[in-house]
Design a protein around this motif. Structure first.
Motif, PDB file in Angstrom:
ATOM      1  N   ARG A 243      31.709  30.419 -33.812  1.00 40.44           N
ATOM      2  CA  ARG A 243      32.929  29.662 -34.158  1.00 40.44           C
ATOM      3  C   ARG A 243      33.894  30.552 -34.944  1.00 40.44           C
ATOM      4  NH1 ARG A 243      33.529  24.662 -31.799  1.00 40.44           N
ATOM      5  NH2 ARG A 243      34.370  23.759 -33.714  1.00 40.44           N
ATOM      6  N   LEU A 244      34.296  31.648 -34.317  1.00 41.73           N
ATOM      7  CA  LEU A 244      35.122  32.640 -34.996  1.00 41.73           C
ATOM      8  C   LEU A 244      36.575  32.210 -35.144  1.00 41.73           C
ATOM      9  CD1 LEU A 244      33.751  35.852 -33.220  1.00 41.73           C
ATOM     10  CD2 LEU A 244      33.167  34.989 -35.496  1.00 41.73           C
ATOM     11  N   LEU A 245      36.987  31.174 -34.421  1.00 39.86           N
ATOM     12  CA  LEU A 245      38.376  30.709 -34.491  1.00 39.86           C
ATOM     13  C   LEU A 245      38.474  29.312 -35.100  1.00 39.86           C
ATOM     14  CD1 LEU A 245      39.630  31.982 -31.007  1.00 39.86           C
ATOM     15  CD2 LEU A 245      40.056  33.004 -33.248  1.00 39.86           C
ATOM     16  N   GLN A 246      37.454  28.932 -35.841  1.00 49.19           N
ATOM     17  CA  GLN A 246      37.446  27.617 -36.487  1.00 49.19           C
ATOM     18  C   GLN A 246      38.680  27.449 -37.375  1.00 49.19           C
ATOM     19  OE1 GLN A 246      34.884  25.262 -35.964  1.00 49.19           O
ATOM     20  NE2 GLN A 246      36.328  23.885 -36.961  1.00 49.19           N
ATOM     21  N   GLY A 247      39.408  26.375 -37.160  1.00 47.16           N
ATOM     22  CA  GLY A 247      40.590  26.098 -37.967  1.00 47.16           C
ATOM     23  C   GLY A 247      41.841  26.817 -37.512  1.00 47.16           C
ATOM     24  N   LYS A 248      41.751  27.656 -36.479  1.00 46.95           N
ATOM     25  CA  LYS A 248      42.919  28.374 -35.981  1.00 46.95           C
ATOM     26  C   LYS A 248      43.671  27.533 -34.951  1.00 46.95           C
ATOM     27  CE  LYS A 248      42.211  32.400 -38.042  1.00 46.95           C
ATOM     28  NZ  LYS A 248      43.196  33.022 -38.975  1.00 46.95           N
ATOM     29  N   ALA A 264      38.601  28.890 -17.947  1.00 49.14           N
ATOM     30  CA  ALA A 264      37.457  29.309 -18.762  1.00 49.14           C
ATOM     31  C   ALA A 264      37.901  29.999 -20.049  1.00 49.14           C
ATOM     32  CB  ALA A 264      36.542  30.224 -17.956  1.00 49.14           C
ATOM     33  N   ASN A 265      39.055  30.682 -20.027  1.00 45.77           N
ATOM     34  CA  ASN A 265      39.566  31.300 -21.255  1.00 45.77           C
ATOM     35  C   ASN A 265      39.949  30.243 -22.282  1.00 45.77           C
ATOM     36  OD1 ASN A 265      39.216  33.807 -20.138  1.00 45.77           O
ATOM     37  ND2 ASN A 265      41.356  34.435 -20.276  1.00 45.77           N
ATOM     38  N   LEU A 266      40.627  29.198 -21.801  1.00 51.64           N
ATOM     39  CA  LEU A 266      41.002  28.109 -22.712  1.00 51.64           C
ATOM     40  C   LEU A 266      39.760  27.421 -23.267  1.00 51.64           C
ATOM     41  CD1 LEU A 266      43.965  26.533 -20.692  1.00 51.64           C
ATOM     42  CD2 LEU A 266      44.059  28.269 -22.495  1.00 51.64           C
ATOM     43  N   ASP A 267      38.779  27.183 -22.393  1.00 51.66           N
ATOM     44  CA  ASP A 267      37.525  26.566 -22.840  1.00 51.66           C
ATOM     45  C   ASP A 267      36.842  27.429 -23.898  1.00 51.66           C
ATOM     46  OD1 ASP A 267      38.067  24.667 -20.931  1.00 51.66           O
ATOM     47  OD2 ASP A 267      36.401  25.213 -19.608  1.00 51.66           O
ATOM     48  N   CYS A 268      36.856  28.743 -23.672  1.00 48.63           N
ATOM     49  CA  CYS A 268      36.193  29.671 -24.590  1.00 48.63           C
ATOM     50  C   CYS A 268      36.852  29.641 -25.967  1.00 48.63           C
ATOM     51  CB  CYS A 268      36.237  31.085 -24.009  1.00 48.63           C
ATOM     52  SG  CYS A 268      35.368  32.331 -24.981  1.00 48.63           S
ATOM     53  N   LEU A 269      38.187  29.644 -25.996  1.00 49.15           N
ATOM     54  CA  LEU A 269      38.892  29.579 -27.279  1.00 49.15           C
ATOM     55  C   LEU A 269      38.567  28.289 -28.023  1.00 49.15           C
ATOM     56  CD1 LEU A 269      42.410  30.939 -26.207  1.00 49.15           C
ATOM     57  CD2 LEU A 269      40.602  32.172 -27.422  1.00 49.15           C
ATOM     58  N   GLN A 270      38.517  27.188 -27.285  1.00 50.67           N
ATOM     59  CA  GLN A 270      38.177  25.907 -27.916  1.00 50.67           C
ATOM     60  C   GLN A 270      36.725  25.894 -28.392  1.00 50.67           C
ATOM     61  OE1 GLN A 270      39.563  23.441 -24.580  1.00 50.67           O
ATOM     62  NE2 GLN A 270      41.087  22.554 -25.944  1.00 50.67           N
ATOM     63  N   ALA A 271      35.823  26.504 -27.610  1.00 52.23           N
ATOM     64  CA  ALA A 271      34.417  26.565 -28.013  1.00 52.23           C
ATOM     65  C   ALA A 271      34.242  27.391 -29.284  1.00 52.23           C
ATOM     66  CB  ALA A 271      33.569  27.148 -26.884  1.00 52.23           C
ATOM     67  N   MET A 272      35.167  28.327 -29.531  1.00 56.48           N
ATOM     68  CA  MET A 272      35.109  29.130 -30.761  1.00 56.48           C
ATOM     69  C   MET A 272      35.823  28.439 -31.916  1.00 56.48           C
ATOM     70  SD  MET A 272      35.306  33.145 -29.631  1.00 56.48           S
ATOM     71  CE  MET A 272      36.770  33.082 -28.601  1.00 56.48           C
ATOM     72  N   GLY A 273      36.272  27.186 -31.693  1.00 58.10           N
ATOM     73  CA  GLY A 273      36.838  26.391 -32.775  1.00 58.10           C
ATOM     74  C   GLY A 273      38.339  26.288 -32.799  1.00 58.10           C
ATOM     75  N   ALA A 274      39.041  26.938 -31.859  1.00 61.46           N
ATOM     76  CA  ALA A 274      40.504  26.934 -31.885  1.00 61.46           C
ATOM     77  C   ALA A 274      41.070  25.612 -31.385  1.00 61.46           C
ATOM     78  CB  ALA A 274      41.044  28.074 -31.040  1.00 61.46           C
ATOM     79  N   GLU A 275      42.203  25.231 -31.951  1.00 58.82           N
ATOM     80  CA  GLU A 275      43.000  24.117 -31.428  1.00 58.82           C
ATOM     81  C   GLU A 275      44.121  24.720 -30.594  1.00 58.82           C
ATOM     82  OE1 GLU A 275      46.170  20.697 -32.923  1.00 58.82           O
ATOM     83  OE2 GLU A 275      45.099  21.920 -34.403  1.00 58.82           O
ATOM     84  N   LEU A 276      44.307  24.234 -29.385  1.00 56.14           N
ATOM     85  CA  LEU A 276      45.336  24.763 -28.494  1.00 56.14           C
ATOM     86  C   LEU A 276      46.528  23.822 -28.425  1.00 56.14           C
ATOM     87  CD1 LEU A 276      43.126  26.001 -25.498  1.00 56.14           C
ATOM     88  CD2 LEU A 276      43.703  27.207 -27.612  1.00 56.14           C
ATOM     89  N   VAL A 277      47.716  24.391 -28.534  1.00 57.88           N
ATOM     90  CA  VAL A 277      48.953  23.645 -28.324  1.00 57.88           C
ATOM     91  C   VAL A 277      49.783  24.434 -27.310  1.00 57.88           C
ATOM     92  CG1 VAL A 277      49.018  22.487 -30.555  1.00 57.88           C
ATOM     93  CG2 VAL A 277      49.998  24.772 -30.343  1.00 57.88           C
ATOM     94  N   PHE A 278      50.544  23.742 -26.483  1.00 55.02           N
ATOM     95  CA  PHE A 278      51.251  24.409 -25.396  1.00 55.02           C
ATOM     96  C   PHE A 278      52.763  24.349 -25.616  1.00 55.02           C
ATOM     97  CE2 PHE A 278      47.121  23.128 -23.866  1.00 55.02           C
ATOM     98  CZ  PHE A 278      46.681  24.268 -23.200  1.00 55.02           C
ATOM     99  N   ALA A 290      51.726  27.418 -35.456  1.00 58.19           N
ATOM    100  CA  ALA A 290      50.503  28.024 -34.937  1.00 58.19           C
ATOM    101  C   ALA A 290      50.186  29.314 -35.681  1.00 58.19           C
ATOM    102  CB  ALA A 290      50.642  28.314 -33.440  1.00 58.19           C
ATOM    103  N   ASP A 291      48.899  29.669 -35.653  1.00 63.14           N
ATOM    104  CA  ASP A 291      48.445  30.927 -36.248  1.00 63.14           C
ATOM    105  C   ASP A 291      48.599  32.090 -35.274  1.00 63.14           C
ATOM    106  OD1 ASP A 291      47.153  29.787 -38.768  1.00 63.14           O
ATOM    107  OD2 ASP A 291      46.087  28.667 -37.208  1.00 63.14           O
ATOM    108  N   ALA A 435      38.103  36.880 -29.519  1.00 63.38           N
ATOM    109  CA  ALA A 435      38.543  36.238 -30.769  1.00 63.38           C
ATOM    110  C   ALA A 435      39.440  37.168 -31.571  1.00 63.38           C
ATOM    111  CB  ALA A 435      37.331  35.810 -31.591  1.00 63.38           C
ATOM    112  N   GLY A 436      39.197  38.471 -31.474  1.00 66.36           N
ATOM    113  CA  GLY A 436      40.001  39.437 -32.210  1.00 66.36           C
ATOM    114  C   GLY A 436      41.441  39.514 -31.743  1.00 66.36           C
ATOM    115  N   PHE A 437      41.721  39.082 -30.519  1.00 66.59           N
ATOM    116  CA  PHE A 437      43.099  39.067 -30.031  1.00 66.59           C
ATOM    117  C   PHE A 437      43.956  38.068 -30.806  1.00 66.59           C
ATOM    118  CE2 PHE A 437      41.241  40.094 -25.583  1.00 66.59           C
ATOM    119  CZ  PHE A 437      41.151  41.442 -25.912  1.00 66.59           C
ATOM    120  N   PHE A 438      43.311  37.123 -31.461  1.00 71.18           N
ATOM    121  CA  PHE A 438      44.037  36.015 -32.103  1.00 71.18           C
ATOM    122  C   PHE A 438      43.853  35.982 -33.617  1.00 71.18           C
ATOM    123  CE2 PHE A 438      42.946  34.973 -27.752  1.00 71.18           C
ATOM    124  CZ  PHE A 438      44.182  34.632 -27.244  1.00 71.18           C
ATOM    125  N   SER A 439      43.385  37.095 -34.184  1.00 73.33           N
ATOM    126  CA  SER A 439      43.128  37.130 -35.636  1.00 73.33           C
ATOM    127  C   SER A 439      44.326  37.590 -36.436  1.00 73.33           C
ATOM    128  CB  SER A 439      41.931  38.032 -35.939  1.00 73.33           C
ATOM    129  OG  SER A 439      42.182  39.351 -35.485  1.00 73.33           O
TER     130      SER A 439
END
Length: 444
Positions: A243-248, A264-278, A290-291, A435-439
């Motif tokens: 959960r490296l993107l928890q709270g992001k 699958a990329n969107l699913d992966c980001l969500q599985a790591m805890g990210a919230e997605l907005v479009f 957004a972060d 996850a590092g792409f979004f840190s």
């Protein structure tokens, strides 16, 4: 990815009718037939799950429209066999039917449709464009069925058949042990329009529903022959990503200019805890709170003036970067961040200007194929497919390795908290790296 045993509650194999629809080459009608079958069975109240072989973004849009469910890619090299098996095992637990559309010709590529079908024990049906063919149709079908021993071959689907007499001629030419599963009549109301990267996107085909309905009608009388046999999918699961993107909160561009993204990329980001907005770089005047920002590929070259004129959006992206927040961009998203982009007619427009450089669309393909990218955190895989030529000032921090002998590596660029390249990377292959792409807060 780490493979772990399935839990005792899901240890039994799951059985579901499944078929991989391939062809001797691109342009034979694989997408039309796959979408028509999915559309037909959905109209009959069946739950249909559809997959696409290989790294494709456009065909899945048509298939999503047809089946009403998310469509995922399957590729043994880019994703790994275990991940492919897991996706199919999950689908078998919720579907009445699984359809897999192939890529290019049945045996084309280092990770071909035939490789996938054989590894997963899924039977193959081949679509063959029968225009201008008679007995040669049978020769092509025989070659596809017998080129590789051990491949499960269900039969052939004749596309663009001229008449009932033509269909009878094709059937009589086939070997006695090979089935003509369907003969789809030639009909201009069925074909799917295309451009330089492939088919038009689903949202651009105004009469897509009518086209799929007509295609389904043409296959209707053959449905009993097109019902695939059940396939047993073994129980398998992979460890969930950390959960490296928890709270992001990640703002993802999604509109007519930026729509090439793996589900699958969107699913992966969500599985790591990210919230997605479009958001839409074409229509919106600013970014959502957004972060991080994710700019996927697409067709920015078709919307140059609109993107250039949206000054508030370009300024919002600059402000986001200046604040040290992450921006990750792929292919079309990468081009959008350059100083300028020119279409193939030579019309040039100013883009965001966060990356020094310019790009020009070409009439010929510039790069195509699978790539491996080695970064500080390890390897991640993906693909490249573009028609533009890049003139970049910034030196890449890494260059990918092309899997095809005539392919060339793609530069991976970093400027502060911004990371970008032509590559479409598959996040589930290495979630920790993605996850590092979004840190954010990277050093120049």
């Amino acid at each position: 990815m780490t493979v772990s045993p399935a839990s005792s509650l899901t240890a039994e194999p799951r059985s579901c009718p499944a078929m991989l629809i391939s062809a001797p080459a691109s342009g034979q009608g694989k997408t039309t037939v796959t979408a028509a079958l999915a559309y037909y069975h959905r109209q009959q109240g069946r739950r249909v799950r559809v997959f696409k072989t290989g790294p494709d973004f456009i065909d899945p849009q048509i298939l999503v429209y047809a089946c009403g469910q998310p469509v995922y890619q399957l590729d043994l090299w880019m994703m790994g066999e275990a991940h492919c098996r897991e996706l199919l095992y999950r689908a078998a637990g919720e579907a009445d039917l699984i359809l897999i559309e192939g890529v290019m010709g049945l045996f084309d590529g280092e990770s071909s449709s035939a490789d996938l079908a054989q590894a997963l024990a899924v039977p193959v049906a081949a679509v063959i464009d029968a225009q201008g063919m008679a007995q040669t149709f049978a020769a092509v079908a025989y070659g596809l069925a017998n080129y590789r021993p051990g491949l499960q071959f269900s039969g052939v689907i004749a596309n663009k058949v001229g008449s009932a007499g033509h269909a009878k001629m094709l059937q009589e030419a086939l070997p006695a042990d090979m089935s003509l599963l369907a003969a789809m009549s030639r009909d201009e109301a069925v074909g799917l329009p295309s451009r330089h990267l492939g088919l038009l996107q689903a949202d651009e085909i105004g009469d897509l529903d009518a086209r799929l309905l007509r295609a389904a009608e043409l296959l209707n009388s053959f449905i009993p022959c097109l019902l695939p046999e059940s396939v047993n999918f073994a129980a398998i699961s992979t460890d969930p990503p950390p959960r490296l993107l928890q709270g992001k909160r990640i703002a993802v561009a999604r509109d007519a200019a930026f729509s090439f993204i793996y589900q699958a990329n969107l699913d992966c980001l969500q599985a790591m805890g990210a919230e997605l907005v479009f958001f839409s770089p074409l229509l919106d005047s600013g970014l959502p709170e957004a972060d991080s920002v994710y700019l996927p590929g697409g067709y920015p070259e078709l919307h140059l003036q609109t993107l250039a004129d949206n000054l508030p959006m370009k300024q919002a992206l600059k402000d986001h970067h200046r604040a040290g927040k992450a921006i990750y961009a792929e292919c079309g998203g990468f081009l959008y961040l350059l100083d300028s982009l020119a279409d193939k007619e030579g019309y040039q427009a100013a883009m965001v200007g966060l990356l020094p450089g310019n790009a020009v669309m070409q009439t010929r393909l510039a790069n195509l194929g699978m790539h491996s990218l080695q970064l500080e955190q390890g390897e991640i895989r993906g693909h490249s497919f573009h028609f533009s030529k890049l003139d970049a000032v910034l030196e890449p921090i890494a260059v990918s390795t092309a899997q095809r002998s005539f392919g060339h590596g793609e530069g991976f660029f970093r400027k502060g908290s911004l990371q970008a390249s032509y590559l479409h990377l598959y996040f589930p292959y290495k979630p920790q790296l993605a996850a590092g792409f979004f840190s954010g807060l990277q050093s120049d």
